[in-house]
Design a protein around this motif. Sequence first.
Motif, PDB file in Angstrom:
ATOM      1  N   GLY A 207     102.068 -61.916 -37.960  1.00  0.00           N
ATOM      2  CA  GLY A 207     103.209 -61.011 -38.143  1.00  0.00           C
ATOM      3  C   GLY A 207     102.796 -59.710 -38.812  1.00  0.00           C
ATOM      4  O   GLY A 207     103.221 -58.623 -38.396  1.00  0.00           O
TER       5      GLY A 207
ATOM      6  N   SER B  30     100.782 -57.658 -36.440  1.00  0.00           N
ATOM      7  CA  SER B  30     101.698 -57.060 -35.469  1.00  0.00           C
ATOM      8  C   SER B  30     102.290 -55.768 -36.026  1.00  0.00           C
ATOM      9  O   SER B  30     102.367 -54.749 -35.325  1.00  0.00           O
ATOM     10  CB  SER B  30     102.806 -58.053 -35.121  1.00  0.00           C
ATOM     11  OG  SER B  30     103.795 -57.446 -34.326  1.00  0.00           O
ATOM     12  N   GLN B  31     102.710 -55.807 -37.283  1.00  0.00           N
ATOM     13  CA  GLN B  31     103.267 -54.612 -37.913  1.00  0.00           C
ATOM     14  C   GLN B  31     102.213 -53.503 -38.012  1.00  0.00           C
ATOM     15  O   GLN B  31     102.522 -52.322 -37.796  1.00  0.00           O
ATOM     16  CB  GLN B  31     103.806 -54.947 -39.309  1.00  0.00           C
ATOM     17  CG  GLN B  31     104.990 -55.896 -39.284  1.00  0.00           C
ATOM     18  CD  GLN B  31     106.171 -55.317 -38.521  1.00  0.00           C
ATOM     19  OE1 GLN B  31     106.645 -54.245 -38.827  1.00  0.00           O
ATOM     20  NE2 GLN B  31     106.622 -56.038 -37.516  1.00  0.00           N
TER      21      GLN B  31
ATOM     22  N   MET C 184     101.837 -51.954 -34.681  1.00  0.00           N
ATOM     23  CA  MET C 184     103.001 -51.143 -34.348  1.00  0.00           C
ATOM     24  C   MET C 184     102.842 -49.718 -34.882  1.00  0.00           C
ATOM     25  O   MET C 184     103.157 -48.756 -34.198  1.00  0.00           O
ATOM     26  CB  MET C 184     104.272 -51.773 -34.927  1.00  0.00           C
ATOM     27  CG  MET C 184     105.536 -50.981 -34.635  1.00  0.00           C
ATOM     28  SD  MET C 184     107.022 -51.770 -35.303  1.00  0.00           S
ATOM     29  CE  MET C 184     106.759 -51.596 -37.058  1.00  0.00           C
TER      30      MET C 184
ATOM     31  N   GLU D 206     102.425 -55.715 -28.572  1.00  0.00           N
ATOM     32  CA  GLU D 206     103.218 -56.625 -27.737  1.00  0.00           C
ATOM     33  C   GLU D 206     102.614 -58.024 -27.707  1.00  0.00           C
ATOM     34  O   GLU D 206     103.339 -59.024 -27.791  1.00  0.00           O
ATOM     35  CB  GLU D 206     103.349 -56.049 -26.337  1.00  0.00           C
ATOM     36  CG  GLU D 206     104.197 -54.784 -26.297  1.00  0.00           C
ATOM     37  CD  GLU D 206     104.090 -54.011 -24.992  1.00  0.00           C
ATOM     38  OE1 GLU D 206     103.369 -54.446 -24.067  1.00  0.00           O
ATOM     39  OE2 GLU D 206     104.729 -52.933 -24.907  1.00  0.00           O
TER      40      GLU D 206
ATOM     41  N   ASN E  29     103.208 -59.740 -31.019  1.00  0.00           N
ATOM     42  CA  ASN E  29     104.609 -60.169 -31.118  1.00  0.00           C
ATOM     43  C   ASN E  29     104.825 -61.481 -30.366  1.00  0.00           C
ATOM     44  O   ASN E  29     105.555 -62.356 -30.833  1.00  0.00           O
ATOM     45  CB  ASN E  29     105.543 -59.091 -30.573  1.00  0.00           C
ATOM     46  CG  ASN E  29     106.001 -58.141 -31.646  1.00  0.00           C
ATOM     47  OD1 ASN E  29     105.892 -58.420 -32.824  1.00  0.00           O
ATOM     48  ND2 ASN E  29     106.519 -57.005 -31.236  1.00  0.00           N
ATOM     49  N   ARG E  30     104.207 -61.603 -29.184  1.00  0.00           N
ATOM     50  CA  ARG E  30     104.318 -62.864 -28.431  1.00  0.00           C
ATOM     51  C   ARG E  30     103.691 -64.015 -29.208  1.00  0.00           C
ATOM     52  O   ARG E  30     104.253 -65.112 -29.290  1.00  0.00           O
ATOM     53  CB  ARG E  30     103.680 -62.735 -27.047  1.00  0.00           C
ATOM     54  CG  ARG E  30     104.482 -61.900 -26.074  1.00  0.00           C
ATOM     55  CD  ARG E  30     103.971 -62.034 -24.641  1.00  0.00           C
ATOM     56  NE  ARG E  30     102.558 -61.728 -24.486  1.00  0.00           N
ATOM     57  CZ  ARG E  30     102.049 -60.497 -24.328  1.00  0.00           C
ATOM     58  NH1 ARG E  30     102.848 -59.440 -24.342  1.00  0.00           N
ATOM     59  NH2 ARG E  30     100.757 -60.317 -24.189  1.00  0.00           N
TER      60      ARG E  30
ATOM     61  N   HIS F 141     103.266 -64.182 -32.446  1.00  0.00           N
ATOM     62  CA  HIS F 141     104.106 -64.415 -33.619  1.00  0.00           C
ATOM     63  C   HIS F 141     105.311 -65.265 -33.250  1.00  0.00           C
ATOM     64  O   HIS F 141     105.657 -66.233 -33.962  1.00  0.00           O
ATOM     65  CB  HIS F 141     104.524 -63.058 -34.198  1.00  0.00           C
ATOM     66  CG  HIS F 141     105.117 -63.127 -35.552  1.00  0.00           C
ATOM     67  ND1 HIS F 141     106.368 -62.635 -35.829  1.00  0.00           N
ATOM     68  CD2 HIS F 141     104.644 -63.621 -36.721  1.00  0.00           C
ATOM     69  CE1 HIS F 141     106.635 -62.820 -37.105  1.00  0.00           C
ATOM     70  NE2 HIS F 141     105.609 -63.420 -37.672  1.00  0.00           N
ATOM     71  N   SER F 142     105.933 -64.940 -32.128  1.00  0.00           N
ATOM     72  CA  SER F 142     107.080 -65.735 -31.658  1.00  0.00           C
ATOM     73  C   SER F 142     106.654 -67.156 -31.329  1.00  0.00           C
ATOM     74  O   SER F 142     107.383 -68.112 -31.607  1.00  0.00           O
ATOM     75  CB  SER F 142     107.707 -65.089 -30.429  1.00  0.00           C
ATOM     76  OG  SER F 142     108.312 -63.871 -30.783  1.00  0.00           O
TER      77      SER F 142
END
Length: 120
Positions: free
Chosen positions: A45, A48-49, A52, A104, A107-108, A110-111
């Motif tokens: 996570g 990911s940030q 971004m 992206e 994020n996948r 992380h999900s």
Amino acid sequence: MTDKTPAKLADDAYEALRALNHATLAPTRGGENWEFPGDAYSVVGNLSQAAMVLSQALEQTEALVMHLEASGNLRSDRNTLDTDLAAAYDGLAEAKAAAQTLFEALNRAHSGLSPIAYKD
């Protein structure tokens, strides 16, 4: 003068990622803060940030070079300024696209890690 120049902050980011690589070297080497799926979830996570905002940093770096180019304040040590700038702009465009792809993908991941828990 502050020691938090853009170049120093980029170096700090590199050093932080290097330290992260060391801390996550093996599942058993991280100690009590690197044991559970939630630890991986948090790391992914946060990465990911970072991905971004990386695109914005690259965009703003490109804007500086474009401003310096437009004001006529650039030269090339090789006398190939146009070629050098083209390479820089192409590389920055590719890096921005890669940062978006990385964001992206993270994020996948992380999900995907979100519902995973440790099983005794």
